[in-house]
Design a protein around this motif. Sequence first.
Motif, mmCIF file in Angstrom:
data_model
loop_
_atom_site.group_PDB
_atom_site.id
_atom_site.type_symbol
_atom_site.label_atom_id
_atom_site.label_comp_id
_atom_site.label_asym_id
_atom_site.label_seq_id
_atom_site.Cartn_x
_atom_site.Cartn_y
_atom_site.Cartn_z
ATOM 1 N N LEU A 44 -7.193 -8.477 -14.675
ATOM 2 C CA LEU A 44 -8.248 -7.676 -13.977
ATOM 3 C C LEU A 44 -8.840 -8.206 -12.927
ATOM 4 O O LEU A 44 -8.975 -7.722 -11.729
ATOM 5 C CB LEU A 44 -9.436 -7.270 -15.145
ATOM 6 N N LYS A 45 -8.997 -9.714 -13.075
ATOM 7 C CA LYS A 45 -9.714 -10.289 -11.851
ATOM 8 C C LYS A 45 -8.460 -10.432 -10.696
ATOM 9 O O LYS A 45 -9.001 -10.174 -9.541
ATOM 10 C CB LYS A 45 -9.787 -11.770 -12.244
ATOM 11 N N ASN A 46 -7.437 -10.673 -10.999
ATOM 12 C CA ASN A 46 -6.224 -10.750 -9.875
ATOM 13 C C ASN A 46 -6.148 -9.482 -9.246
ATOM 14 O O ASN A 46 -5.648 -9.535 -8.005
ATOM 15 C CB ASN A 46 -4.828 -11.184 -10.810
ATOM 16 N N TYR A 47 -6.340 -8.356 -9.823
ATOM 17 C CA TYR A 47 -6.357 -7.073 -9.126
ATOM 18 C C TYR A 47 -7.428 -6.326 -8.734
ATOM 19 O O TYR A 47 -7.589 -5.241 -8.663
ATOM 20 C CB TYR A 47 -5.445 -6.032 -10.224
ATOM 21 N N ASN A 48 -8.698 -7.119 -8.789
ATOM 22 C CA ASN A 48 -10.004 -6.770 -8.491
ATOM 23 C C ASN A 48 -10.447 -5.385 -9.353
ATOM 24 O O ASN A 48 -11.089 -4.689 -8.785
ATOM 25 C CB ASN A 48 -10.014 -6.277 -6.940
ATOM 26 N N LEU A 49 -10.231 -5.510 -10.548
ATOM 27 C CA LEU A 49 -10.524 -4.480 -11.491
ATOM 28 C C LEU A 49 -11.657 -4.749 -12.569
ATOM 29 O O LEU A 49 -11.753 -4.160 -13.158
ATOM 30 C CB LEU A 49 -9.293 -3.848 -12.053
ATOM 31 N N LEU A 50 -12.178 -5.923 -12.397
ATOM 32 C CA LEU A 50 -13.171 -6.350 -13.305
ATOM 33 C C LEU A 50 -14.619 -5.736 -13.098
ATOM 34 O O LEU A 50 -15.577 -6.533 -12.986
ATOM 35 C CB LEU A 50 -13.165 -8.025 -13.354
ATOM 36 N N LYS A 51 -14.820 -4.463 -13.141
ATOM 37 C CA LYS A 51 -15.864 -3.874 -13.082
ATOM 38 C C LYS A 51 -15.913 -2.440 -13.683
ATOM 39 O O LYS A 51 -14.750 -1.699 -14.046
ATOM 40 C CB LYS A 51 -15.831 -3.386 -11.422
ATOM 41 N N LYS A 52 -16.978 -2.124 -14.252
ATOM 42 C CA LYS A 52 -17.079 -1.133 -15.108
ATOM 43 C C LYS A 52 -16.749 0.393 -14.341
ATOM 44 O O LYS A 52 -16.613 1.421 -15.276
ATOM 45 C CB LYS A 52 -18.635 -1.145 -15.657
ATOM 46 N N GLU A 53 -16.937 0.518 -13.170
ATOM 47 C CA GLU A 53 -16.374 1.454 -12.505
ATOM 48 C C GLU A 53 -14.874 1.943 -12.699
ATOM 49 O O GLU A 53 -14.506 3.168 -12.332
ATOM 50 C CB GLU A 53 -16.928 1.829 -10.939
ATOM 51 N N LYS A 54 -14.339 1.023 -12.847
ATOM 52 C CA LYS A 54 -12.956 1.178 -12.977
ATOM 53 C C LYS A 54 -12.024 0.904 -14.440
ATOM 54 O O LYS A 54 -11.153 1.539 -14.458
ATOM 55 C CB LYS A 54 -12.184 -0.121 -12.056
ATOM 56 N N VAL A 55 -12.726 -0.068 -15.156
ATOM 57 C CA VAL A 55 -12.113 -0.274 -16.517
ATOM 58 C C VAL A 55 -13.020 -0.153 -17.578
ATOM 59 O O VAL A 55 -14.427 -0.645 -17.504
ATOM 60 C CB VAL A 55 -11.566 -1.733 -16.115
ATOM 61 N N ALA A 56 -12.672 0.484 -18.658
ATOM 62 C CA ALA A 56 -13.294 0.355 -20.038
ATOM 63 C C ALA A 56 -12.466 -0.279 -20.811
ATOM 64 O O ALA A 56 -11.274 0.077 -21.067
ATOM 65 C CB ALA A 56 -14.146 1.622 -20.243
ATOM 66 N N ILE A 57 -12.859 -0.753 -21.857
ATOM 67 C CA ILE A 57 -12.315 -1.197 -23.104
ATOM 68 C C ILE A 57 -12.725 -0.685 -24.143
ATOM 69 O O ILE A 57 -13.689 -0.480 -24.525
ATOM 70 C CB ILE A 57 -12.502 -2.760 -23.301
ATOM 71 N N GLN A 58 -11.626 -0.390 -25.178
ATOM 72 C CA GLN A 58 -11.855 0.172 -26.441
ATOM 73 C C GLN A 58 -11.136 -0.539 -27.570
ATOM 74 O O GLN A 58 -9.901 -1.206 -27.314
ATOM 75 C CB GLN A 58 -11.325 1.717 -26.326
ATOM 76 N N SER A 59 -11.553 -0.566 -28.824
ATOM 77 C CA SER A 59 -10.824 -1.330 -29.785
ATOM 78 C C SER A 59 -11.389 -0.895 -31.268
ATOM 79 O O SER A 59 -12.622 -0.545 -31.372
ATOM 80 C CB SER A 59 -11.006 -2.855 -29.611
#
Length: 264
Positions: free
Chosen positions: A160-175
């Motif tokens: 996520l860091k490598n692709y500049n995606l470590l932000k809540k506007e772009k990614v949510a995590i579920q488990s």
Amino acid sequence: MKLLKIWIVFFILVLLGLIVFGIRENEALPGIIDKPKIFAHRGAINSFNESTITSYKIAAKNGVDALELDLRMTKDNVLIIMHDETIDRTTNGKGKVNDLSLEEIKKYETIGKYNGKTTKEDIPTLEELFQTFGDTQRYYIETRLVNGEAIMEEPLVQLLKNYNLLKKEKVAIQSFSEKSLEKMAKLAPDLRLTLLFKKGKFDLNKALSVDYPVIGLESSDASIKTINALHKQGKEVHVFFHNVESIEAQQEKMRELNVDGFFY
């Protein structure tokens, strides 16, 4: 006589209160958001092989709110997009994902059948998906334990860091795993986390007590009482479906309950 009248008036007021309260209990409260979000469950599975780049391209073209994907980790610690523990159901190969290296995984293809034709495509890695879409899409990523351990979270966060995606506007995590979510909360505190409950295993008290802002549950476990209770506490409710035969009717029911999102 006067006392009797007072008691009668009191009884009527109590009765009216109970009636009004009962009506309100049977009314769906407004959702946290105005319109439920649509998450492409494993891509556009009605059009192409699930969890493939093509399937996600179709879903993205249809304008979904996020691409939903399941992570598995290979024997050599590479994250791939695969729902099942094994590759048996969706590919022309066999075996548990975490018993196979990426090189071995790439020898097989996903297999589907659409409009009478057999469709094939590679099993994608998570990085290949990010290379395809970058930050043009939102991602709803499901993490899970690997042999009982939370070990996929660190490489996930690094990607996520490598692709500049470590932000809540772009990614949510579920488990379904709190252990996994707890680790993600430490590694990526800005991301929104969803605690999932398996079908028939929903625990309202548990869902209300956890700090996670979103709760995910199977549609048959959703009710006005459940959804209202979660909404009163400010929690979003996302619903998934096991029975896909009556999916449209189920979706309409979920809309009536004012859920905040569903997987489709």
